[in-house]
Motif scaffolding. Structure first.
Motif, PDB file in Angstrom:
ATOM      1  N   PRO A 139       0.831  -1.206   0.000  1.00 45.49           N
ATOM      2  CA  PRO A 139       0.000   0.000   0.000  1.00 45.49           C
ATOM      3  C   PRO A 139       0.866   1.257   0.000  1.00 45.49           C
ATOM      4  O   PRO A 139       1.855   1.341   0.723  1.00 45.49           O
ATOM      5  CB  PRO A 139      -0.797  -0.123   1.302  1.00 45.49           C
ATOM      6  CG  PRO A 139      -0.855  -1.592   1.566  1.00 45.49           C
ATOM      7  CD  PRO A 139       0.459  -2.134   1.088  1.00 45.49           C
ATOM      8  N   GLY A 140       0.496   2.228  -0.834  1.00 46.98           N
ATOM      9  CA  GLY A 140       1.259   3.460  -0.942  1.00 46.98           C
ATOM     10  C   GLY A 140       2.289   3.424  -2.054  1.00 46.98           C
ATOM     11  O   GLY A 140       2.848   4.459  -2.420  1.00 46.98           O
ATOM     12  N   ALA A 141       2.576   2.228  -2.609  1.00 47.14           N
ATOM     13  CA  ALA A 141       3.478   2.106  -3.754  1.00 47.14           C
ATOM     14  C   ALA A 141       2.656   2.126  -5.045  1.00 47.14           C
ATOM     15  O   ALA A 141       1.466   1.824  -5.039  1.00 47.14           O
ATOM     16  CB  ALA A 141       4.289   0.817  -3.659  1.00 47.14           C
ATOM     17  N   LYS A 142       3.322   2.469  -6.147  1.00 47.26           N
ATOM     18  CA  LYS A 142       2.588   2.636  -7.404  1.00 47.26           C
ATOM     19  C   LYS A 142       3.437   2.197  -8.587  1.00 47.26           C
ATOM     20  O   LYS A 142       4.645   2.430  -8.621  1.00 47.26           O
ATOM     21  CB  LYS A 142       2.184   4.104  -7.579  1.00 47.26           C
ATOM     22  CG  LYS A 142       1.258   4.368  -8.761  1.00 47.26           C
ATOM     23  CD  LYS A 142       0.772   5.810  -8.752  1.00 47.26           C
ATOM     24  CE  LYS A 142      -0.259   6.064  -9.846  1.00 47.26           C
ATOM     25  NZ  LYS A 142      -0.748   7.475  -9.796  1.00 47.26           N
ATOM     26  N   ILE A 143       2.773   1.556  -9.559  1.00 47.44           N
ATOM     27  CA  ILE A 143       3.410   1.181 -10.823  1.00 47.44           C
ATOM     28  C   ILE A 143       2.637   1.845 -11.958  1.00 47.44           C
ATOM     29  O   ILE A 143       1.409   1.735 -12.030  1.00 47.44           O
ATOM     30  CB  ILE A 143       3.397  -0.337 -11.041  1.00 47.44           C
ATOM     31  CG1 ILE A 143       4.055  -1.058  -9.864  1.00 47.44           C
ATOM     32  CG2 ILE A 143       4.116  -0.696 -12.328  1.00 47.44           C
ATOM     33  CD1 ILE A 143       3.895  -2.561  -9.938  1.00 47.44           C
ATOM     34  N   ILE A 144       3.362   2.515 -12.846  1.00 46.86           N
ATOM     35  CA  ILE A 144       2.761   3.152 -14.012  1.00 46.86           C
ATOM     36  C   ILE A 144       3.477   2.606 -15.242  1.00 46.86           C
ATOM     37  O   ILE A 144       4.688   2.753 -15.383  1.00 46.86           O
ATOM     38  CB  ILE A 144       2.902   4.680 -13.963  1.00 46.86           C
ATOM     39  CG1 ILE A 144       2.280   5.230 -12.672  1.00 46.86           C
ATOM     40  CG2 ILE A 144       2.241   5.317 -15.180  1.00 46.86           C
ATOM     41  CD1 ILE A 144       2.573   6.710 -12.439  1.00 46.86           C
ATOM     42  N   SER A 145       2.739   1.959 -16.118  1.00 45.25           N
ATOM     43  CA  SER A 145       3.341   1.320 -17.280  1.00 45.25           C
ATOM     44  C   SER A 145       2.528   1.616 -18.530  1.00 45.25           C
ATOM     45  O   SER A 145       1.294   1.593 -18.499  1.00 45.25           O
ATOM     46  CB  SER A 145       3.414  -0.194 -17.063  1.00 45.25           C
ATOM     47  OG  SER A 145       3.800  -0.860 -18.241  1.00 45.25           O
ATOM     48  N   GLN A 146       3.231   1.885 -19.636  1.00 49.16           N
ATOM     49  CA  GLN A 146       2.524   2.080 -20.903  1.00 49.16           C
ATOM     50  C   GLN A 146       2.089   0.750 -21.501  1.00 49.16           C
ATOM     51  O   GLN A 146       1.256   0.716 -22.403  1.00 49.16           O
ATOM     52  CB  GLN A 146       3.412   2.833 -21.890  1.00 49.16           C
ATOM     53  CG  GLN A 146       3.675   4.280 -21.494  1.00 49.16           C
ATOM     54  CD  GLN A 146       4.409   5.068 -22.545  1.00 49.16           C
ATOM     55  OE1 GLN A 146       4.437   4.704 -23.730  1.00 49.16           O
ATOM     56  NE2 GLN A 146       5.024   6.175 -22.140  1.00 49.16           N
ATOM     57  N   GLY A 147       2.638  -0.346 -20.969  1.00 46.54           N
ATOM     58  CA  GLY A 147       2.248  -1.668 -21.424  1.00 46.54           C
ATOM     59  C   GLY A 147       1.549  -2.448 -20.324  1.00 46.54           C
ATOM     60  O   GLY A 147       0.826  -1.878 -19.496  1.00 46.54           O
ATOM     61  N   ASN A 148       1.779  -3.764 -20.308  1.00 45.76           N
ATOM     62  CA  ASN A 148       1.174  -4.633 -19.300  1.00 45.76           C
ATOM     63  C   ASN A 148       1.942  -4.564 -17.990  1.00 45.76           C
ATOM     64  O   ASN A 148       3.112  -4.167 -17.952  1.00 45.76           O
ATOM     65  CB  ASN A 148       1.157  -6.083 -19.791  1.00 45.76           C
ATOM     66  CG  ASN A 148       0.449  -6.231 -21.118  1.00 45.76           C
ATOM     67  OD1 ASN A 148      -0.623  -5.676 -21.336  1.00 45.76           O
ATOM     68  ND2 ASN A 148       1.061  -6.990 -22.023  1.00 45.76           N
ATOM     69  N   ILE A 149       1.287  -4.991 -16.909  1.00 47.68           N
ATOM     70  CA  ILE A 149       1.936  -5.090 -15.602  1.00 47.68           C
ATOM     71  C   ILE A 149       1.758  -6.515 -15.099  1.00 47.68           C
ATOM     72  O   ILE A 149       0.626  -7.008 -15.001  1.00 47.68           O
ATOM     73  CB  ILE A 149       1.341  -4.098 -14.593  1.00 47.68           C
ATOM     74  CG1 ILE A 149       1.627  -2.653 -15.036  1.00 47.68           C
ATOM     75  CG2 ILE A 149       1.894  -4.341 -13.188  1.00 47.68           C
ATOM     76  CD1 ILE A 149       0.954  -1.599 -14.170  1.00 47.68           C
ATOM     77  N   VAL A 150       2.865  -7.174 -14.788  1.00 46.77           N
ATOM     78  CA  VAL A 150       2.842  -8.526 -14.233  1.00 46.77           C
ATOM     79  C   VAL A 150       3.520  -8.469 -12.872  1.00 46.77           C
ATOM     80  O   VAL A 150       4.675  -8.068 -12.765  1.00 46.77           O
ATOM     81  CB  VAL A 150       3.572  -9.525 -15.154  1.00 46.77           C
ATOM     82  CG1 VAL A 150       3.683 -10.887 -14.478  1.00 46.77           C
ATOM     83  CG2 VAL A 150       2.850  -9.648 -16.484  1.00 46.77           C
ATOM     84  N   ILE A 151       2.787  -8.859 -11.826  1.00 46.72           N
ATOM     85  CA  ILE A 151       3.320  -8.828 -10.462  1.00 46.72           C
ATOM     86  C   ILE A 151       3.387 -10.254  -9.945  1.00 46.72           C
ATOM     87  O   ILE A 151       2.353 -10.884  -9.700  1.00 46.72           O
ATOM     88  CB  ILE A 151       2.443  -7.945  -9.556  1.00 46.72           C
ATOM     89  CG1 ILE A 151       2.425  -6.522 -10.095  1.00 46.72           C
ATOM     90  CG2 ILE A 151       2.965  -7.972  -8.112  1.00 46.72           C
ATOM     91  CD1 ILE A 151       1.399  -5.615  -9.446  1.00 46.72           C
ATOM     92  N   LEU A 152       4.585 -10.762  -9.810  1.00 51.55           N
ATOM     93  CA  LEU A 152       4.782 -12.114  -9.290  1.00 51.55           C
ATOM     94  C   LEU A 152       4.893 -12.020  -7.774  1.00 51.55           C
ATOM     95  O   LEU A 152       5.936 -12.245  -7.170  1.00 51.55           O
ATOM     96  CB  LEU A 152       6.022 -12.742  -9.923  1.00 51.55           C
ATOM     97  CG  LEU A 152       5.985 -12.782 -11.462  1.00 51.55           C
ATOM     98  CD1 LEU A 152       7.250 -13.402 -12.005  1.00 51.55           C
ATOM     99  CD2 LEU A 152       4.754 -13.515 -11.962  1.00 51.55           C
ATOM    100  N   GLY A 153       3.790 -11.667  -7.178  1.00 53.11           N
ATOM    101  CA  GLY A 153       3.673 -11.417  -5.748  1.00 53.11           C
ATOM    102  C   GLY A 153       2.296 -10.826  -5.493  1.00 53.11           C
ATOM    103  O   GLY A 153       1.350 -11.088  -6.248  1.00 53.11           O
ATOM    104  N   ALA A 154       2.179 -10.014  -4.457  1.00 57.19           N
ATOM    105  CA  ALA A 154       0.893  -9.429  -4.076  1.00 57.19           C
ATOM    106  C   ALA A 154       0.813  -7.974  -4.519  1.00 57.19           C
ATOM    107  O   ALA A 154       1.745  -7.199  -4.314  1.00 57.19           O
ATOM    108  CB  ALA A 154       0.706  -9.516  -2.563  1.00 57.19           C
TER     109      ALA A 154
END
Length: 234
Positions: A139-154
């Motif tokens: 919580p409080g972290a952010k990902i900004i991507s022009q493509g896909n986002i894959v999170i191998l975690g929570a």
């Protein structure tokens, strides 16, 4: 070294045998000490975990997991209940996660970016292509991507895929519990009831399709379980 924490390992995971009597704060320090001493043996391992010897609350389990991942390169993929078929369950879950990871990493080949580690509150990652996170997004972290986002975690923070306006992008997470997600110009927020969700997947029995993917369709964002049919369409 303190014997309040013992590690029993197999090919697919670890079982932590914990002293039931010492204060939890001391136990947590001993967990960190134990795993730092075993860092070379478990380096970059992706494992299931189980607990024995001490009854833990969900918060205590989460703090132990965070202590391990923050002080080592180990990635804890899921929690397995202790029992006679423990290793078999761990094997099936690890194989499932590895298959899912490979499928989505293949979908992100090319100019995609990779980041290993947990994103903590205040951290932001921006990418002009797709991005794969090997770790949690708190919580409080952010990902900004022009493509896909894959999170191998929570995913427990914010994620914005297709930030240039592409609604065809997706967001995938092994444990999907975001504060807010955005695909293109579409935004979705998690309802308050989601705060009761588990930190990690808990495996009392063999299950599948616990991982989830967020996609945009008909002007809305849908979060769906990852099934074999979805993987085959990737």
């Amino acid at each position: 070294m303190s014997q309040s924490v013992m590690i029993k390992s197999n090919k697919y995971g670890i079982n932590l045998v914990l002293d039931p009597n010492i204060p939890f704060v001391e136990l947590l320090k001993d967990v960190i000490e134990k795993f730092k001493a075993s860092e070379k043996f478990f380096k970059n391992a992706e494992l299931a975990i189980s607990f024995e010897g001490r009854k833990l609350s969900e918060e205590e389990e989460n703090r132990i997991i965070e202590a391990i991942t923050e002080n080592t390169t180990i990635q804890i993929l899921c929690i397995v209940q202790n029992g006679s078929e423990q290793e078999a369950v761990m094997k099936q879950q690890i194989e499932y996660y590895q298959a899912v990871q490979q499928q989505f990493m293949n979908a992100n080949t090319g100019s995609g970016d990779f980041y290993r580690g947990t994103l903590r509150s205040g951290q932001v990652i921006e990418s002009e292509s797709s991005v794969t996170i090997i770790g949690d997004v708190n919580p409080g972290a952010k990902i900004i991507s022009q493509g896909n986002i894959v999170i191998l975690g929570a995913l427990k923070g914010n994620a914005h895929a297709g930030s240039a306006g592409d609604r065809n992008c997706f967001i995938f997470a092994l444990d999907m519990n975001p504060i807010q997600i955005q695909i293109g110009d579409l935004i979705a927020k998690s309802p308050d009831k989601e705060k009761t969700r588990k930190h990690l997947l808990r495996r009392e029995k063999v299950q599948t399709a616990e991982s989830q993917i967020a996609v945009a369709r008909d002007g809305n964002i849908y979060i769906e379980p990852v099934t074999k049919d979805i993987l085959n369409r990737m």
